[in-house]
Scaffold this motif. Sequence first.
Motif: not given
Length: 183
Positions: A90-97, A124-128, A141-147
């Motif tokens: 979440d903190r580093s905005a690393v999407t699941l893909e 976004p957390v994932s495109k899936n 959350p729906e969107f990761l990062g932005g901390w």
Amino acid sequence: MPLEWNQQKDEVRKAFLDQKAELVTLPKGMKLWKLTAYKPSKNPNIHRFTTPITPWWSNCDPFKDDKRGVKGVFKDAEAASKLFLAYVRDRSAVTLEWNRLTYYMETSLVNPKEAFWGKYAPQPVSKNEKYQTLYDGVYYPEFLGGWPDAFQLYIPNLQTADMTPPEWFSSTDNKALKAHFGI
């Protein structure tokens, strides 16, 4: 020749908040870390970096606006009762893909390196849609990062010769990570 921000790929610029990053020189001996799906070798004599080496890293110790370093991130995850890998995702905005974040990896620079330093842009957390909220038993959350206090390093042209052999730990082995961080 110094690196230039406007010559970086569009996807690199978009990974930084407001597409802004500062050019910095990282000193020799600076410790870097990341969570990665890259599996370490059981043979400690095998360096296990392969070309091209990923340019995305974080600073282990406080650096510039980041006053906590990795030890602070780990303590924050524990205080929030979150898995370290989930907190970092979440903190580093690393999407699941992009990455499973299975291992903690740490290395040091053998030479000074130019890099870009800035805040993570939300992703976004994932495109899936299947993984929009629950993944590996963790709700995201729906969107990761932005901390406001989360920073990243992008180190173009990083080579195996620029880094010491890495140390590895499972990203879910809190006991080993605490011992490594001296907590």
